[in-house]
Design an enzyme around this catalytic site. Structure first.
Site, PDB file in Angstrom:
ATOM      1  N   ARG A   2       0.804  -1.215   0.000  1.00 34.99           N
ATOM      2  CA  ARG A   2       0.000   0.000   0.000  1.00 34.99           C
ATOM      3  C   ARG A   2       0.836   1.262   0.000  1.00 34.99           C
ATOM      4  O   ARG A   2       0.482   2.260  -0.570  1.00 34.99           O
ATOM      5  CB  ARG A   2      -0.941  -0.025   1.216  1.00 34.99           C
ATOM      6  CG  ARG A   2      -1.630   1.286   1.461  1.00 34.99           C
ATOM      7  CD  ARG A   2      -2.923   1.112   2.192  1.00 34.99           C
ATOM      8  NE  ARG A   2      -2.727   0.566   3.517  1.00 34.99           N
ATOM      9  CZ  ARG A   2      -2.501   1.287   4.586  1.00 34.99           C
ATOM     10  NH1 ARG A   2      -2.375   2.580   4.496  1.00 34.99           N
ATOM     11  NH2 ARG A   2      -2.383   0.717   5.764  1.00 34.99           N
ATOM     12  N   HIS A 276       1.408  -2.154  11.565  1.00 37.31           N
ATOM     13  CA  HIS A 276       1.482  -0.697  11.639  1.00 37.31           C
ATOM     14  C   HIS A 276       1.276  -0.203  13.075  1.00 37.31           C
ATOM     15  O   HIS A 276       0.584   0.787  13.311  1.00 37.31           O
ATOM     16  CB  HIS A 276       0.455  -0.053  10.702  1.00 37.31           C
ATOM     17  CG  HIS A 276       0.764  -0.228   9.241  1.00 37.31           C
ATOM     18  ND1 HIS A 276       1.711   0.535   8.593  1.00 37.31           N
ATOM     19  CD2 HIS A 276       0.271  -1.092   8.321  1.00 37.31           C
ATOM     20  CE1 HIS A 276       1.781   0.162   7.322  1.00 37.31           C
ATOM     21  NE2 HIS A 276       0.919  -0.837   7.138  1.00 37.31           N
ATOM     22  N   ASP A 339      -4.051  -4.063   7.040  1.00 38.76           N
ATOM     23  CA  ASP A 339      -3.200  -4.209   5.858  1.00 38.76           C
ATOM     24  C   ASP A 339      -1.749  -4.459   6.258  1.00 38.76           C
ATOM     25  O   ASP A 339      -1.336  -4.170   7.375  1.00 38.76           O
ATOM     26  CB  ASP A 339      -3.275  -2.953   5.002  1.00 38.76           C
ATOM     27  CG  ASP A 339      -2.730  -1.743   5.730  1.00 38.76           C
ATOM     28  OD1 ASP A 339      -3.065  -1.598   6.929  1.00 38.76           O
ATOM     29  OD2 ASP A 339      -1.978  -0.963   5.139  1.00 38.76           O
ATOM     30  N   GLU A 340      -0.991  -4.985   5.336  1.00 38.05           N
ATOM     31  CA  GLU A 340       0.468  -5.117   5.461  1.00 38.05           C
ATOM     32  C   GLU A 340       0.911  -5.697   6.802  1.00 38.05           C
ATOM     33  O   GLU A 340       1.912  -5.259   7.368  1.00 38.05           O
ATOM     34  CB  GLU A 340       1.137  -3.767   5.181  1.00 38.05           C
ATOM     35  CG  GLU A 340       0.916  -3.302   3.760  1.00 38.05           C
ATOM     36  CD  GLU A 340       1.471  -1.919   3.471  1.00 38.05           C
ATOM     37  OE1 GLU A 340       1.890  -1.694   2.318  1.00 38.05           O
ATOM     38  OE2 GLU A 340       1.468  -1.055   4.364  1.00 38.05           O
ATOM     39  N   ALA A 341       0.175  -6.678   7.279  1.00 36.41           N
ATOM     40  CA  ALA A 341       0.541  -7.333   8.540  1.00 36.41           C
ATOM     41  C   ALA A 341       1.538  -8.454   8.242  1.00 36.41           C
ATOM     42  O   ALA A 341       1.311  -9.624   8.560  1.00 36.41           O
ATOM     43  CB  ALA A 341      -0.703  -7.862   9.236  1.00 36.41           C
TER      44      ALA A 341
END
Length: 534
Positions: A2, A276, A339-341
């Site tokens: 992302r 995040h 997201d983006e874990a």
């Protein structure tokens, strides 16, 4: 990732474009408005977003020293009238009283239910202008259309020469989608209450009705949580590049929420998790699986942090945060990121989402998550926000489409279309380019209803244009990256698909520039747009 960041149909389309451009008061596709027409009333068809129906006819109305704003309805209608009068008074120099008495002038009225929650009708003629709606939000959107029909100088805060003509005719308008959003990342770089309010005003002009605030990330936690105070006092103390950071007190946040509501925007707060989360992990050692707090982070990499899924304290923390944030958020939604874990195993991710989504429901809110949430089991009523790109794998797209087929609503934010932090060109001084270079036409020229293969058009709830702030530090940076792309995203969310035509749109978009100048806004003068001379 992302953030790491046949002849006949074609002839018909061309003729249609020429007719619409002519209706907009321009002589040829791509031509800028003629200087000689500067004093003429703005054509009804030149509004952004494009109205559902616009029928010009008759003589214009002229705002004069005798003009009043006449309101029919409850106090909320009067407040919208005062908002309009507040725009008109400085630039016209007229008194513009707001009253419930008399006839003529500019009239705002509520009537029946034919216009829905946000639609309106605007009629204009030599004796006055009337905006009619079924709900206050519709009146407010009609006022934004009225603003655009007036000369751009109406936005200035000192007396201007006029004349102040509003073209004759009728507009009937309502949105295509109920969810039309912009996101502002206040975590990578912090922005003040005043800066957020400025952006809200700019969004409202284009009938955006949702502000998504990204309140937490690796680089900073920006919302006070009484039960976990170090989240802000320590976790909010820095930002990308090592600046001093900052955060919103609960009073600050509630001020933003009230201000947004006065512009008919609903605030959607986001606490991104389980990834995040470095700012939270640095603030409280017990949230880490090894019990050791990492240092604060001021870089721009992603995917390295994760809450500790097996620990009960994680869910105590999540419950407290969601409880306190929900209590000060009157809107329907709470965004939980997802997201983006990359540092969370798939099994742990599913476990985490299965435990956290019911917490959101417990406190009366509906879940929104980035589209990776479809890799778990989205809660009933949840919305998945799709941020993929043209090159996103077919498997990932199919996963999201299947969730949509099963009832999960979609918010579309394709990064290579409406991520406003993407550079316009290789030479753009701000922004990133991991999703590619996104010029104005690319940002506008797509159809949300058919964008994601396999996803039912009925699953699409709307469009959001996110703005990530790794490279942005001030309001002029926000404006430069958002404008002129944001109005296109707004049009995709509001206007009927049948109005979608780049050659017509770019002319209407160009006509917005004098208004932005009058408002003191920064914007990118794309060579794809026929901006007015000078």
């Amino acid at each position: 990732m992302r953030r790491h960041h046949s002849t006949t149909p074609r002839l018909t389309r061309v003729l249609g474009s020429l007719l619409l451009v002519a209706a907009a008061g321009v002589t040829a596709v791509g031509a800028a408005p003629a200087p000689a027409a500067a004093a003429a009333a703005t054509p009804l068809a030149r509004v952004v977003p494009a109205p559902a129906q616009a029928q010009p006819g008759g003589r214009p109305y002229r705002v004069t020293p005798a003009t009043a704003v006449r309101v029919d309805g409850p106090d909320e209608v009067r407040r919208i009238g005062e908002y309009l009068a507040g725009i008109l008074r400085p630039s016209t120099g007229y008194r513009v009283p707001v009253t419930g008495q008399g006839a003529g002038g500019i009239r705002l009225r509520l009537s029946g239910d034919r216009f829905g929650a946000e639609g309106y009708r605007l009629t204009s003629g030599p004796t006055g202008v009337t905006v009619t709606a079924s709900a206050p939000a519709g009146l407010f959107h009609g006022v934004q259309t009225l603003r655009q029909l007036l000369p751009a100088a109406v936005e200035r805060r000192s007396v201007q020469p006029g004349p102040w003509r509003i073209a004759g005719g009728t507009i009937e308008d309502r949105p295509r989608y109920a969810y039309r959003s912009a996101m502002l990342d206040v975590s990578r770089h912090f922005f003040t209450v005043g800066q957020v309010k400025r952006y809200i005003d700019e969004l409202a002009l284009y009938k955006i009705n949702t502000l998504h605030l990204h309140l937490s990330d690796d680089q900073g936690w920006r919302i006070a949580v009484d039960s976990w105070p170090r989240l802000t006092t320590y976790g909010g103390s820095t930002q990308v590049g090592g600046g001093k950071g900052g955060y919103f007190t609960k009073a600050d946040y509630q001020d933003i929420v009230r201000y947004a509501a006065s512009r008919y925007l609903e605030v959607v707060p986001e606490i991104d998790m389980p990834g995040h989360t470095n700012a939270a992990l640095a603030s409280y050692a017990q949230l880490n699986c090894d019990g050791t707090a990492p240092p604060l982070y001021t870089g721009t990499q992603v995917g390295f942090s994760s809450l500790c899924v097996p620990k009960q304290v994680t869910y105590d923390f999540v419950d407290d945060v969601i409880r306190e944030l929900a209590a000060i958020t009157p809107g329907r939604y709470l965004h939980i990121g997802g997201d983006e874990a990359h540092s969370t195993s798939h099994a742990d991710y599913v476990t985490f989402m299965n435990r956290v989504q019911p917490v959101v429901a417990k406190y009366g809110k509906t879940v929104i998550g980035w589209h990776q949430i479809t890799g778990a089991t989205p809660a009933p009523g949840a919305l998945a926000q799709y941020w993929g790109v043209e090159g996103t794998s077919a498997t990932e797209k199919a996963q999201v489409a299947k969730a949509a087929q099963n009832g999960t609503g979609l918010i579309l934010s394709p990064a290579d279309r409406v991520y406003l932090d993407m550079k316009y060109t290789a030479g753009t001084r701000l922004g990133t380019k991991w999703a590619g270079l996104v010029e104005v036409r690319r940002s506008y020229d797509w159809n949300p209803g058919s964008y994601l293969p396999g996803a039912p058009a009925s699953a699409v709830r709307g469009v959001e244009a996110p703005l990530w702030s790794e490279t942005l530090t001030k309001s002029s940076d926000i404006e430069y990256m958002a404008f002129p792309r944001l109005p296109g995203a707004a049009e995709l969310g509001w206007s009927p698909a049948a109005t979608h035509d780049w050659d017509v749109y770019k002319v209407r978009l160009a006509a917005q520039a004098p208004r932005w100048d009058a408002l003191g806004m920064s914007y990118y003068k794309s060579p794809q747009v026929p901006w007015p001379a000078g």
